[in-house]
Design an enzyme around this catalytic site. Structure first.
Site, PDB file in Angstrom:
ATOM      1  N   TRP A   1       0.839  -1.207   0.000  1.00 44.51           N
ATOM      2  CA  TRP A   1       0.000   0.000   0.000  1.00 44.51           C
ATOM      3  C   TRP A   1       0.875   1.259   0.000  1.00 44.51           C
ATOM      4  CZ3 TRP A   1      -0.274   4.056   3.500  1.00 44.51           C
ATOM      5  CH2 TRP A   1      -1.362   4.922   3.378  1.00 44.51           C
ATOM      6  N   HIS A   2       2.022   1.172   0.685  1.00 43.64           N
ATOM      7  CA  HIS A   2       2.879   2.350   0.784  1.00 43.64           C
ATOM      8  C   HIS A   2       3.532   2.706  -0.547  1.00 43.64           C
ATOM      9  CE1 HIS A   2       2.475   1.780   5.133  1.00 43.64           C
ATOM     10  NE2 HIS A   2       2.866   3.004   5.246  1.00 43.64           N
ATOM     11  N   GLY A   3       3.858   1.723  -1.340  1.00 40.05           N
ATOM     12  CA  GLY A   3       4.517   2.060  -2.594  1.00 40.05           C
ATOM     13  C   GLY A   3       4.721   0.852  -3.475  1.00 40.05           C
TER      14      GLY A   3
END
Length: 496
Positions: A347-349
């Site tokens: 989700w972060h990257g």
């Protein structure tokens, strides 16, 4: 005088007009002079509309869309599209009497929401992965990532899922729903707000008590100080240099860079959350806390109860529990923890370093559960101290992969720390970067201030006059102007 000159400079007509147009390198950030002036003007009109519910909602929504346009340009139309689609899907789900039709509508809603997120965030990641696995040439698309898409996608997803589960009645006014989705204080970097917490507040007339005013002032001042004074300064003057070329620096310099980044990302992200919560309070809305001194944690499980709370609780309620949580045996619980954090990392990257970061945290959560079930450690001060040391350094170790961007850079940082430590350089490094490490020491010291002190400060500020509160904020703005760099540093979590 510097503050006055800075404000007057913004009044140049051409420069002022250009501030209202989208520029990719100058989004509307909380820590800019233009935003602070604009917000004061916005707040004045907001107070005039205090008794006019519908006009106030439309006014804030229009300002929120402008705020998002300044960050993402014409991608604000994507936000409008997502708002309209999810509003109707939730109503159709609630109004449908057929379980099969409700499920089909939910699947379509997930496809739209996750499809947008997948296209803008992960298309090139998976194309590159396909190329690495097969050797087949693939086109690399020039897709720009809309700011905050991960945040507002999760927010609208939770709304539709809550309606599907029967835990929430759908809104019958699209202007109310647009207000919920686009509310600018938390739109681009959270906290991720639950509909059940926020929507009931929409109907209320804005009210802020003296205690609330004091808390808002302290939060905004603290957030500006953490972001613009501590985070930006240590980033530009030390941390970025280390992670740009770790091989040029000794192990002790790299290690200090890792400790510095741990503080930088905390001050950056929690600073944004503090300002967002403070601004929302000034508008009469309460947002959930997003950070509770996470580096005080004595276990990795406790860390995730204190770090990015709105995301970790979202992942728990909408991913970990639907996967089975702890209801299907110990082994399945460990697997669920691992998978939840693995997806949390993604989700972060769109990068394997983020995936590894999530996998490490997922594995650590499982090991922590296993350790406590098998050994049942006590609760004395020595156990807590050991737990704190291990937890803090594990989190710092994982930050290396989060910050490095590539495994090559991360391995260089680790190589220098392990094989070229040079502890004899410690005092020389601290002396050469004295202002940086004074701020690092100050930042960590403030992090360990007991919550009671903060609550006392908020209460004391609430009892002060508006003039005294304005003086505090002005002093912080003056301090920000004194230490700010030539270029405004965006918040780290804008990229997610």
């Amino acid at each position: 005088m510097d503050l006055l000159r800075s404000a007057l400079a913004e009044l140049d007509p051409d420069r002022l007009l250009s501030q209202f147009v989208y520029h990719p390198k100058s989004p509307l950030l909380f820590n800019t002079g233009f935003f602070l002036l604009l917000f004061l003007a916005f707040l004045g009109v907001y107070q005039l509309l205090r008794e006019h519910h519908r006009a106030r909602l439309l006014y804030v929504t229009a300002f929120s869309l402008f705020f998002y346009y300044k960050s993402s340009g014409w991608y604000f139309l994507l936000l409008v599209f997502s708002t309209i689609i999810e509003y109707h899907f939730a109503r159709w789900i609630a109004d449908s009497g057929s379980p099969g039709r409700r499920k089909l509508l939910l699947v379509l809603s997930l496809c739209v929401n996750l499809g947008m997120l997948f296209y803008f965030k992960y298309t090139n990641f998976f194309l590159s992965g396909y190329h690495a696995l097969t050797g087949q040439p693939v086109p690399i698309l020039h897709v720009l990532l809309p700011v905050g898409i991960s945040f507002y996608t999760f927010q609208t997803l939770s709304y539709t899922l809550d309606v599907y589960r029967g835990q929430l009645a759908p809104l019958r006014s699209i202007s109310d729903f647009a207000f919920f989705v686009t509310f600018f204080p938390q739109l681009v970097a959270g906290p991720i707000v639950r509909a059940s917490d926020f929507i009931p507040q929409i109907k209320n007339k804005p009210f802020i008590s003296r205690e609330g005013m004091g808390r808002a002032v302290v939060l905004i001042a603290a957030g500006l100080f953490k972001k613009a004074v501590i985070s930006d300064y240590i980033s530009l003057n030390y941390v970025d240099r280390i992670f740009d070329q770790p091989g040029l620096y000794s192990g002790v310099e790299n290690l200090l860079g890792v400790y510095g980044y741990a503080l930088q990302i905390y001050c950056d992200f929690s600073g944004y959350s503090d300002i967002a919560i403070g601004i929302a309070l000034l508008l009469g809305f309460r947002l959930p806390p997003n950070f509770l001194s996470p580096y005080q944690s004595t276990s990795i499980t406790e860390f995730w109860r204190r770090w990015h709370i709105s995301l970790s609780s979202w992942l728990r309620d909408y991913l970990y529990i639907p996967l089975g949580g702890n209801r299907k045996g110990v082994g399945r619980q460990y697997l669920n923890l691992f998978l939840t954090m693995l997806l949390g990392g993604l989700w972060h990257g769109a990068s394997l370093t983020f995936v590894l970061w999530g996998a490490l945290h997922g594995a650590a959560l499982a090991v922590d559960k296993l350790f406590k079930q098998v050994f049942r450690p006590g609760n004395n001060w020595l156990i807590k101290l050991l737990g704190w040391v291990i937890t803090f350094h594990f989190v710092c170790f994982c930050w290396i992969f989060f910050r490095a961007g590539t495994f090559e850079v991360a391995s260089q940082v680790l190589h220098q720390i392990i094989y070229n430590p040079r502890p004899d350089l410690l005092l020389q490094v601290l002396g050469s970067f004295r202002p940086v490490f004074v701020l690092v020491a100050l930042g960590y010291a403030l992090h360990f201030v007991p919550d009671g002190v903060t609550l006392h400060l908020e209460g004391a500020m609430g009892r002060r006059s508006v003039v005294a509160q304005a003086v505090l904020v002005t002093m912080i703005i003056w301090l920000v102007i004194q230490v700010k760099s030539a270029e405004i540093q965006p918040f780290i979590y804008f990229q997610f």
